[in-house]
Design an enzyme around this catalytic site. Structure first.
Site, PDB file in Angstrom:
ATOM      1  N   PRO A   1      36.781  45.928  21.116  1.00  0.00           N
ATOM      2  CA  PRO A   1      37.855  46.917  21.195  1.00  0.00           C
ATOM      3  C   PRO A   1      39.065  46.441  21.991  1.00  0.00           C
ATOM      4  O   PRO A   1      38.916  45.807  23.037  1.00  0.00           O
ATOM      5  CB  PRO A   1      37.208  48.100  21.915  1.00  0.00           C
ATOM      6  CG  PRO A   1      35.761  47.914  21.774  1.00  0.00           C
ATOM      7  CD  PRO A   1      35.502  46.459  21.554  1.00  0.00           C
ATOM      8  N   ASN A   2      40.221  46.770  21.478  1.00  0.00           N
ATOM      9  CA  ASN A   2      41.529  46.550  22.123  1.00  0.00           C
ATOM     10  C   ASN A   2      41.981  45.092  22.146  1.00  0.00           C
ATOM     11  O   ASN A   2      43.101  44.805  22.568  1.00  0.00           O
ATOM     12  CB  ASN A   2      41.552  47.128  23.551  1.00  0.00           C
ATOM     13  CG  ASN A   2      41.310  48.617  23.552  1.00  0.00           C
ATOM     14  OD1 ASN A   2      41.999  49.334  22.832  1.00  0.00           O
ATOM     15  ND2 ASN A   2      40.337  49.089  24.303  1.00  0.00           N
TER      16      ASN A   2
ATOM     17  N   ARG B   1      49.149  43.991  25.138  1.00  0.00           N
ATOM     18  CA  ARG B   1      48.414  44.731  26.150  1.00  0.00           C
ATOM     19  C   ARG B   1      48.422  43.994  27.487  1.00  0.00           C
ATOM     20  O   ARG B   1      48.056  42.822  27.544  1.00  0.00           O
ATOM     21  CB  ARG B   1      46.983  44.799  25.611  1.00  0.00           C
ATOM     22  CG  ARG B   1      45.939  45.186  26.558  1.00  0.00           C
ATOM     23  CD  ARG B   1      44.567  44.934  25.934  1.00  0.00           C
ATOM     24  NE  ARG B   1      43.578  45.576  26.757  1.00  0.00           N
ATOM     25  CZ  ARG B   1      42.306  45.256  26.771  1.00  0.00           C
ATOM     26  NH1 ARG B   1      41.847  44.282  25.984  1.00  0.00           N
ATOM     27  NH2 ARG B   1      41.471  45.893  27.553  1.00  0.00           N
TER      28      ARG B   1
ATOM     29  N   TYR C   1      46.271  39.455  30.362  1.00  0.00           N
ATOM     30  CA  TYR C   1      45.705  38.837  29.155  1.00  0.00           C
ATOM     31  C   TYR C   1      46.609  37.793  28.494  1.00  0.00           C
ATOM     32  O   TYR C   1      46.212  37.182  27.507  1.00  0.00           O
ATOM     33  CB  TYR C   1      45.336  39.925  28.137  1.00  0.00           C
ATOM     34  CG  TYR C   1      44.272  40.870  28.647  1.00  0.00           C
ATOM     35  CD1 TYR C   1      42.971  40.424  28.867  1.00  0.00           C
ATOM     36  CD2 TYR C   1      44.566  42.200  28.930  1.00  0.00           C
ATOM     37  CE1 TYR C   1      41.989  41.284  29.345  1.00  0.00           C
ATOM     38  CE2 TYR C   1      43.592  43.070  29.402  1.00  0.00           C
ATOM     39  CZ  TYR C   1      42.308  42.607  29.609  1.00  0.00           C
ATOM     40  OH  TYR C   1      41.342  43.458  30.080  1.00  0.00           O
TER      41      TYR C   1
ATOM     42  N   ASN D   1      33.644  38.317  22.394  1.00  0.00           N
ATOM     43  CA  ASN D   1      34.259  39.011  23.528  1.00  0.00           C
ATOM     44  C   ASN D   1      34.097  40.494  23.224  1.00  0.00           C
ATOM     45  O   ASN D   1      34.860  41.044  22.423  1.00  0.00           O
ATOM     46  CB  ASN D   1      35.732  38.644  23.663  1.00  0.00           C
ATOM     47  CG  ASN D   1      36.376  39.349  24.851  1.00  0.00           C
ATOM     48  OD1 ASN D   1      35.793  40.254  25.430  1.00  0.00           O
ATOM     49  ND2 ASN D   1      37.589  38.934  25.195  1.00  0.00           N
TER      50      ASN D   1
ATOM     51  N   ALA E   1      35.525  46.055  26.583  1.00  0.00           N
ATOM     52  CA  ALA E   1      34.899  46.967  27.547  1.00  0.00           C
ATOM     53  C   ALA E   1      33.438  47.267  27.202  1.00  0.00           C
ATOM     54  O   ALA E   1      32.653  47.640  28.085  1.00  0.00           O
ATOM     55  CB  ALA E   1      35.693  48.265  27.612  1.00  0.00           C
TER      56      ALA E   1
ATOM     57  N   GLU F   1      29.502  34.282  25.441  1.00  0.00           N
ATOM     58  CA  GLU F   1      30.312  35.455  25.808  1.00  0.00           C
ATOM     59  C   GLU F   1      31.622  34.953  26.414  1.00  0.00           C
ATOM     60  O   GLU F   1      31.596  34.113  27.320  1.00  0.00           O
ATOM     61  CB  GLU F   1      29.498  36.258  26.838  1.00  0.00           C
ATOM     62  CG  GLU F   1      30.187  37.476  27.386  1.00  0.00           C
ATOM     63  CD  GLU F   1      29.330  38.142  28.490  1.00  0.00           C
ATOM     64  OE1 GLU F   1      28.160  37.732  28.726  1.00  0.00           O
ATOM     65  OE2 GLU F   1      29.866  39.056  29.150  1.00  0.00           O
TER      66      GLU F   1
ATOM     67  N   HIS G   1      35.409  36.034  28.120  1.00  0.00           N
ATOM     68  CA  HIS G   1      36.371  37.018  28.647  1.00  0.00           C
ATOM     69  C   HIS G   1      37.655  36.299  28.982  1.00  0.00           C
ATOM     70  O   HIS G   1      37.631  35.271  29.676  1.00  0.00           O
ATOM     71  CB  HIS G   1      35.813  37.743  29.870  1.00  0.00           C
ATOM     72  CG  HIS G   1      34.588  38.522  29.537  1.00  0.00           C
ATOM     73  ND1 HIS G   1      34.650  39.677  28.783  1.00  0.00           N
ATOM     74  CD2 HIS G   1      33.284  38.272  29.761  1.00  0.00           C
ATOM     75  CE1 HIS G   1      33.409  40.108  28.590  1.00  0.00           C
ATOM     76  NE2 HIS G   1      32.565  39.278  29.166  1.00  0.00           N
TER      77      HIS G   1
ATOM     78  N   ARG H   1      38.466  41.549  39.228  1.00  0.00           N
ATOM     79  CA  ARG H   1      39.118  42.811  38.860  1.00  0.00           C
ATOM     80  C   ARG H   1      38.300  43.996  39.370  1.00  0.00           C
ATOM     81  O   ARG H   1      37.644  43.900  40.388  1.00  0.00           O
ATOM     82  CB  ARG H   1      39.328  42.827  37.336  1.00  0.00           C
ATOM     83  CG  ARG H   1      40.205  41.660  36.864  1.00  0.00           C
ATOM     84  CD  ARG H   1      40.405  41.680  35.368  1.00  0.00           C
ATOM     85  NE  ARG H   1      41.118  42.892  34.948  1.00  0.00           N
ATOM     86  CZ  ARG H   1      41.154  43.330  33.688  1.00  0.00           C
ATOM     87  NH1 ARG H   1      40.542  42.657  32.738  1.00  0.00           N
ATOM     88  NH2 ARG H   1      41.813  44.430  33.396  1.00  0.00           N
TER      89      ARG H   1
HETATM   90  C1  DQA Z   1      37.846  41.579  28.618  1.00  0.00           C
HETATM   91  C2  DQA Z   1      37.467  42.192  29.961  1.00  0.00           C
HETATM   92  C3  DQA Z   1      36.952  43.617  29.803  1.00  0.00           C
HETATM   93  O1  DQA Z   1      36.615  44.176  31.058  1.00  0.00           O
HETATM   94  C4  DQA Z   1      38.025  44.474  29.158  1.00  0.00           C
HETATM   95  O2  DQA Z   1      37.545  45.780  28.958  1.00  0.00           O
HETATM   96  C5  DQA Z   1      38.552  43.883  27.908  1.00  0.00           C
HETATM   97  C6  DQA Z   1      38.822  42.458  27.863  1.00  0.00           C
HETATM   98  C7  DQA Z   1      38.483  40.183  28.777  1.00  0.00           C
HETATM   99  O3  DQA Z   1      38.577  39.492  27.777  1.00  0.00           O
HETATM  100  O4  DQA Z   1      38.935  39.811  29.866  1.00  0.00           O
HETATM  101  O5  DQA Z   1      38.836  44.588  26.946  1.00  0.00           O
HETATM  102  O6  DQA Z   1      36.658  41.425  27.849  1.00  0.00           O
END
Ligand code: DQA
Length: 148
Positions: A10-11, A18, A23, A74, A77, A98, A100, A107
């Site tokens: 998501p996102n 964003r 990011y 990835n 959240a 995984e 990030h 954070r």
């Molecule tokens: C994330 C870190 C997560 O905590 C966050 O909710 C994201 C992006 C990252 O790539 O740093 O959506 O996975």
């Protein structure tokens, strides 16, 4: 040819738009282009999937069982609370990396815990979107080792 499923949660489709201070400014399309290009250079077939919906991500993980040698994910959240994604990753019995983009350990407290990490081979964290390219290289190494 090694075949990889790369899944964005998501996102992550909003990368570049964003919270660019966290990011980065590379757009989602640019990042995927770089992933595809690096994949081709390394002799990898990379299929990229993004969804904002947990169930669709579970479906994509299950689908990878039919064709992929490994999964790079990835989960956004969902990393922090999705037992269905964790169970799906465990069920398919493929090597998982995984990723990030941000350094989740620097954070908010809730980002420090991943429900996925106990069943992955490893994590790449805080390297920005370059982390996806590192993951391609690492996954190629893991798959090649497993075939030796
Ligand atoms: C994330 C870190 C997560 O905590 C966050 O909710 C994201 C992006 C990252 O790539 O740093 O959506 O996975």
């Amino acid at each position: 040819m090694i075949r990889l499923s790369l899944i964005h949660g998501p996102n992550l489709n909003l990368l570049g738009i964003r919270e660019a201070d966290i990011y980065g400014t590379d757009s989602f399309d640019d990042i995927n282009r770089k992933i595809k290009q690096r994949g081709q250079e390394c002799g990898l077939e990379v299929r990229i999937f993004q969804s904002n919906h947990e169930g669709e991500i579970v479906d994509a993980i299950q689908d990878a069982r039919q064709w992929a040698d490994g999964i790079i994910i990835n989960p956004g959240a969902l990393t922090h609370y999705s037992y269905s994604i964790r169970d799906a990753l465990a069920a398919v019995r493929l090597p998982v990396i995984e990723v990030h983009v941000s350094n989740v350990h620097a954070r908010e407290e809730f980002r420090r815990h991943s429900v996925v990490s106990p069943i992955v081979v490893g994590q790449i964290v805080g390297m920005g979107t370059y982390g996806y390219l590192l993951a391609l290289d690492a996954m190629r190494h893991i798959v090649e080792q497993s075939h030796m």
